[in-house]
Design a protein around this motif. Sequence first.
Motif, mmCIF file in Angstrom:
data_model
loop_
_atom_site.group_PDB
_atom_site.id
_atom_site.type_symbol
_atom_site.label_atom_id
_atom_site.label_comp_id
_atom_site.label_asym_id
_atom_site.label_seq_id
_atom_site.Cartn_x
_atom_site.Cartn_y
_atom_site.Cartn_z
ATOM 1 N N ASP A 25 0.828 -1.210 0.000
ATOM 2 C CA ASP A 25 0.000 0.000 0.000
ATOM 3 C C ASP A 25 0.859 1.256 0.000
ATOM 4 O O ASP A 25 0.540 2.239 -0.674
ATOM 5 N N ARG A 26 1.941 1.216 0.772
ATOM 6 C CA ARG A 26 2.814 2.393 0.862
ATOM 7 C C ARG A 26 3.417 2.718 -0.506
ATOM 8 O O ARG A 26 3.543 3.879 -0.879
ATOM 9 N N ILE A 27 3.826 1.694 -1.247
ATOM 10 C CA ILE A 27 4.389 1.922 -2.578
ATOM 11 C C ILE A 27 3.370 2.602 -3.475
ATOM 12 O O ILE A 27 3.680 3.570 -4.192
ATOM 13 N N ALA A 28 2.130 2.137 -3.432
ATOM 14 C CA ALA A 28 1.086 2.666 -4.317
ATOM 15 C C ALA A 28 0.694 4.100 -3.979
ATOM 16 O O ALA A 28 0.206 4.835 -4.857
ATOM 17 N N LEU A 29 0.924 4.538 -2.740
ATOM 18 C CA LEU A 29 0.501 5.878 -2.331
ATOM 19 C C LEU A 29 1.359 7.001 -2.921
ATOM 20 O O LEU A 29 0.963 8.156 -2.875
ATOM 21 N N ARG A 30 2.547 6.693 -3.413
ATOM 22 C CA ARG A 30 3.455 7.692 -3.998
ATOM 23 C C ARG A 30 3.707 8.893 -3.066
ATOM 24 O O ARG A 30 3.558 10.046 -3.482
ATOM 25 N N PRO A 31 4.128 8.659 -1.845
ATOM 26 C CA PRO A 31 4.328 9.775 -0.919
ATOM 27 C C PRO A 31 5.681 10.478 -1.121
ATOM 28 O O PRO A 31 6.583 10.404 -0.292
ATOM 29 N N ILE A 32 5.806 11.173 -2.248
ATOM 30 C CA ILE A 32 7.073 11.823 -2.621
ATOM 31 C C ILE A 32 7.123 13.207 -1.985
ATOM 32 O O ILE A 32 6.446 14.140 -2.420
ATOM 33 N N SER A 33 7.922 13.355 -0.955
ATOM 34 C CA SER A 33 7.970 14.635 -0.240
ATOM 35 C C SER A 33 8.553 15.751 -1.095
ATOM 36 O O SER A 33 8.239 16.928 -0.881
ATOM 37 N N ALA A 34 9.379 15.395 -2.078
ATOM 38 C CA ALA A 34 9.943 16.421 -2.967
ATOM 39 C C ALA A 34 8.871 17.105 -3.797
ATOM 40 O O ALA A 34 9.092 18.195 -4.338
ATOM 41 N N HIS A 35 7.702 16.501 -3.903
ATOM 42 C CA HIS A 35 6.591 17.110 -4.641
ATOM 43 C C HIS A 35 5.733 18.004 -3.751
ATOM 44 O O HIS A 35 4.659 18.438 -4.164
ATOM 45 N N GLY A 36 6.225 18.278 -2.547
ATOM 46 C CA GLY A 36 5.511 19.155 -1.624
ATOM 47 C C GLY A 36 5.260 18.482 -0.298
ATOM 48 O O GLY A 36 4.353 17.652 -0.191
ATOM 49 N N ILE A 37 6.052 18.825 0.725
ATOM 50 C CA ILE A 37 5.930 18.139 2.010
ATOM 51 C C ILE A 37 4.594 18.419 2.692
ATOM 52 O O ILE A 37 4.148 17.643 3.540
ATOM 53 N N ASN A 38 3.947 19.534 2.327
ATOM 54 C CA ASN A 38 2.659 19.857 2.946
ATOM 55 C C ASN A 38 1.487 19.588 2.011
ATOM 56 O O ASN A 38 0.384 20.066 2.223
ATOM 57 N N GLY A 39 1.724 18.792 0.970
ATOM 58 C CA GLY A 39 0.699 18.515 -0.029
ATOM 59 C C GLY A 39 -0.338 17.507 0.431
ATOM 60 O O GLY A 39 -0.156 16.783 1.412
ATOM 61 N N GLU A 40 -1.430 17.449 -0.321
ATOM 62 C CA GLU A 40 -2.523 16.543 0.003
ATOM 63 C C GLU A 40 -2.071 15.089 -0.069
ATOM 64 O O GLU A 40 -2.533 14.245 0.710
ATOM 65 N N HIS A 41 -1.154 14.774 -1.005
ATOM 66 C CA HIS A 41 -0.684 13.395 -1.113
ATOM 67 C C HIS A 41 0.076 12.967 0.142
ATOM 68 O O HIS A 41 0.028 11.807 0.548
ATOM 69 N N MET A 42 0.754 13.922 0.786
ATOM 70 C CA MET A 42 1.477 13.587 2.010
ATOM 71 C C MET A 42 0.518 13.482 3.200
ATOM 72 O O MET A 42 0.743 12.679 4.109
#
Length: 455
Positions: A25-42
Amino acid sequence: MILTADQIRARVDADWPQILGVVEDRIALRPISAHGINGEHMRKSAEYVANKLREVGVDAKAVQARDKDGNPSAWEVIGSLEVNPNAPTVLLYAHHDVQPVPDEKEWDTAPFEATLKGDRLYGRGACDDAGGIAIHYGALRALGDQLGVNIKVFIEGEEEMGSASFIPFIEAHHDEFDSDVIIVADSGNWAPDVPSLTTSLRGNATCDVHVKVLGHPVHSGQYGGPVLDANTLASMLIAKMYDEKGELAIPGLMEGEPIGGLQRDLDEADMRAAAGVVDSFTLVGTGSLASRLWTKPSATVIGFDAHPVKDSFNVISPETTFRVSLRVAPQQDPHVAMDAMVDFFEKNAPFGAEVHVEPLEAGMGWAMNPDCEATQDALTSLKEAFGIDPVNKGEGGSIPFIPELQKIFPDAQVLVTGPEDPISNAHSPNESVSVSGLRKDVVAEALLLDKLGRA
């Protein structure tokens, strides 16, 4: 009731689909902090982790940190589980953010789809650090209501971005971190089937070195000879950093032997293959390969301002800047090392060129206490889980928050573990985690928590 390794192993085996599912599940979530540490994906990533921890009894929640200026920053996960006010308290650390994937074509599998091939599960973040989260989740799940220690959890959301909010967040949540033992599951083992505790981490000190010889560019045909270009002068200065044996020649830098003693040196052939070293190159330095990589300092030029070859023309470069990253021995103050580096460059200016050094960041290294009770319990647990004696190892890189955490909580015993191994390719294409190794890591942490509770 004292749990045996076989009992815990049976519980982990029964829960294995759910434990490995955390990594998938973690792999599928794409939690890339470089794309915005305060973003909705994070935020979604942090909420997922908090939900999984609540499944195993931890009162967990996703909390948005604030940086040193008070601005909304990374999404962190904190939580606690108290079983007995008189029992020891263990803080479990991992991070839920991952590195980006610049070019998916470099991967043999889809980087954000968990792919099982043999004993390895591939995907971005599989080992760094979804595996660490799965270890904590699996160990707590295996122990259930027989957990004998109080638990605090911190799952960070910006480790891959330098942990800028880490200190402000600890200061704002001091009580959520106060603990007797801290387990950092963000490192790895000697091999998939050979366990390890990480015994040390080098510190770091980075600076920019400015070299100037002219006030403006001049024609190389008219002035070349008595005047050297800034790039050549900078290169001469860089060359002075190492002696003829490849030993760092900057006075004032500490060096040492592997913490806890060297149980097994690194294999040179394996190291050369992993790094892609060309056959003609002779490895530099003296002493064990382990000490050269873990506990002796090293300096690397990581940036150099020079004109691109394809657009070059016949002028003498008047000035240039290069950036040096110094890996500092685990127990040396990085600011002392920085001062030594500044002094070295400014005193060794070739032919009187102007040299000015601008210090940048400095982070402390860390060394494990090999004699403390928690260390001995961890080594015993690893042996029981893997069926083989652990081989302690250091790391040449830095994890700056560990010494910061140790500084704030000096009485806490810190253990660094994790799911990586030499072929995990963390931060690189085809990142993976050993499934069998991860299962044993879960068993080992459950055994460790059980021992700490009985102690």
